[in-house]
Design an enzyme around this catalytic site. Sequence first.
Site, PDB file in Angstrom:
ATOM      1  N   SER A 259       0.874  -1.184   0.000  1.00 41.39           N
ATOM      2  CA  SER A 259       0.000   0.000   0.000  1.00 41.39           C
ATOM      3  C   SER A 259       0.903   1.224   0.000  1.00 41.39           C
ATOM      4  CB  SER A 259      -0.890   0.005   1.243  1.00 41.39           C
ATOM      5  OG  SER A 259      -0.088  -0.019   2.408  1.00 41.39           O
ATOM      6  N   ASP A 260       0.416   2.337  -0.492  1.00 45.47           N
ATOM      7  CA  ASP A 260       1.215   3.561  -0.423  1.00 45.47           C
ATOM      8  C   ASP A 260       1.080   4.133   0.993  1.00 45.47           C
ATOM      9  OD1 ASP A 260       2.786   5.745  -1.025  1.00 45.47           O
ATOM     10  OD2 ASP A 260       1.684   6.328  -2.820  1.00 45.47           O
ATOM     11  N   TYR A 261       1.897   5.153   1.263  1.00 44.11           N
ATOM     12  CA  TYR A 261       1.993   5.734   2.608  1.00 44.11           C
ATOM     13  C   TYR A 261       0.617   6.047   3.202  1.00 44.11           C
ATOM     14  CZ  TYR A 261       5.089   7.843   6.060  1.00 44.11           C
ATOM     15  OH  TYR A 261       5.805   8.110   7.201  1.00 44.11           O
ATOM     16  N   ASN A 262       0.315   5.431   4.326  1.00 42.40           N
ATOM     17  CA  ASN A 262      -0.960   5.663   5.047  1.00 42.40           C
ATOM     18  C   ASN A 262      -2.199   5.201   4.283  1.00 42.40           C
ATOM     19  OD1 ASN A 262       0.273   6.854   7.183  1.00 42.40           O
ATOM     20  ND2 ASN A 262      -0.141   8.958   6.544  1.00 42.40           N
ATOM     21  N   CYS A 263      -2.008   4.600   3.120  1.00 48.92           N
ATOM     22  CA  CYS A 263      -3.165   4.425   2.239  1.00 48.92           C
ATOM     23  C   CYS A 263      -4.105   3.308   2.630  1.00 48.92           C
ATOM     24  CB  CYS A 263      -2.709   4.249   0.796  1.00 48.92           C
ATOM     25  SG  CYS A 263      -2.242   5.840   0.128  1.00 48.92           S
TER      26      CYS A 263
END
Length: 716
Positions: A259-263
């Site tokens: 997943s991307d940052y915090n996503c």
Amino acid sequence: MDIKRLLDKMSLKEKLYQLQQLDSNVIMYDENMPVTGILQKLELDENYIFETGSLLNSFGAKRTIEIQKNFLMHSKNKIPTVIMQDVVRGYKTLYPINLGLSCSFDMDLCEKCASMAAKEASVDGVHMTFAPMLDVSRDARWGRVMETSGEDTYLTCEIAKATTRGFQGDGKTYGLGVGCKHMAGYGAPESGKDYNLSDMSEITLREIYLPPYKASIDEGAMLVMAGQQTLNGVPCVLNSHLMKDILRDEWGFDGIVISDYNCLASTVDHGYSESHKQAVELAMQSEMNMEMATTCVVKYGEELVNEGKVSIEQIDKAVLRILKVKEKLGLFENPYRYADPNEANKILGCKEHKELARIASEESAVLLKNDCVLPFSKDVKSVALIGPLADEKQIVGSWWCAYDKNETVTVLEGIKNLLPYVKINYAMGCGLELDATDISQIDEAVELAKESDIVILCVGEDMRDSGESKSKAFLELSPAQKELIRRVTESNKNTATVLFTGRPLVLTEENKTAGAILNVFFPGTEGGNAIANLLFGNSVPCGKLTMSFPHNVGQCPVYYNHFKTGNYRTDDTKRMVFKSGYIDGPNKPLYPFGYGLSYTDFEYSSHKISSDIINDNGKITASVKVKNIGKYKAKEIVQMYIQDLFGSVVRPVKELRGFKKIELSPNEEKTVEFEITEDTLAFVGADLKRKAEKGRFRIFIGNSSEIEPFAEFEYK
Ligand code: NOJ
């Protein structure tokens, strides 16, 4: 390493920690102080911290080795962590932003640049890169176009292959695991607003947006990062159609999906997951394997397994994928990989790398306009160097890892290096702010321009105004910079405007007022030296735009390979009624895809195709003669486009299907050939299958996307 046996030995909690990527700041390298306060905030369990699957960002070779030692000392199963970083456009030595580099149309150069970045990063402790970024984008309002290779899928695929190869290195002395991103359609946010939804047909998804990720995977990418946005109503990371049906089942991808940052957590903000806990349940269904930055999986994984909402098989599958990538990277045999402080000392920012960065900057520059202003003679006595970016280190452009901005060669420094005895009169002229209106310093700049032989005017964007979350609703230069260009050019006709930008800008007015515009994007470490070479003819601009520059922001998204419409507008110069177009402006962009001038002229002649029929498994050859009829030895990017006249779905007016970069001395002529096969004609049709359909095609070969066809052929 027997991965399966290793997995059998792991407890559920240890497995869940393998699915975690933590920002490196969380981990201290001092053995006696393994965690920082952030740990508590993230609700992590100190006893498991060294089971963390991956760290985001390295600390340099020495500290990274220490961190890994710590992991191996404390991890119950002695599993090395894998260190990932955004090595997107170099590491210590920066080449131009990716949008710039793509304008070189030089695959060998793209590969070399990626390879150089991999060399620097891997000896400094990085194992994998979050690159290449392969989001096709047609909307200049989106700030992240600077990280892309522009609007064309075919070109982006070629760059995907070249850079993936380059990053992987020789695999013996250096190299990075490749993680391509951001699957999928992240480059098509509605209204150009970052993180906004992308919504598109399945055909568009498969035809325009998916192929570059596939190209990188086929070349060896081991990781795919999910887009931050929703695609057709579902956040990418939880989008089973995208991540399971297509990526896993159709493409057979067995690497890591991160997943991307915090996503993962932000799927709750999207209003898709009810809670972080449910996000984890859905992520296991869509086969996400690693969570970046947030800690939902380690927090809720156990509970979900106990409740029977997530099966142990799902967790095992995800862990196995991560362990396999670690195995492929050779981390079990050598957990430090290529990290070597001495080697890092030797090669980071070395001369050879700077030289490559300079060449890359020169090859990426696009000459947008030139009314006999450039190149300047080296015999000039005085130069007025004007503009808010004339003596600025930030021309390097954003996105770096181990870089120190002060290493950037400014334009002032570059000109001094090239012409040490020339008098340079410097004035800033105005500020760089987005909306700068203060014109009080322009008079001084005009005076300097008047008393100098030539003027170099450095204008553009603040580097911080492009990149992630930097979407824009206006694409013009600030009022102050416009006024500066107008007044300075008026006062000295020998003025060249050098443009620094992370995206296509609206230059409609500058196209009228400026005598010459050299677009260098953000050119990297060696920018100033490259610009001096280009302006004074040591090097001849040869870049071609990979993203259209609009006439006005209302045209966005504007791109060359659009569909025909009913009531098609055939004349862009006048107002036409009941036609598809604007009543207050043209349909075409100001500078189209593939456009770029040179100091020399090239003549195209003898366009030919070997046959006007192509059969199944057959091929025909298209060729053209290109002659340098000017005074300078120079490179040209010869482009081939195809138009499919009819199809089971509407086909674009033309599509790039080949390009070749050649170099010609004055009077030299070369024949350039392109092969056309069934594959050249293939597209995603109404049945969602990619194949060529029988019928008639047009072919174009020339120096930009705005050229006319020279022949038709039939696929029978
Ligand atoms: C967010 C960005 O969207 C992505 O491109 C990057 O790789 C990660 N942050 C990690 O830095």
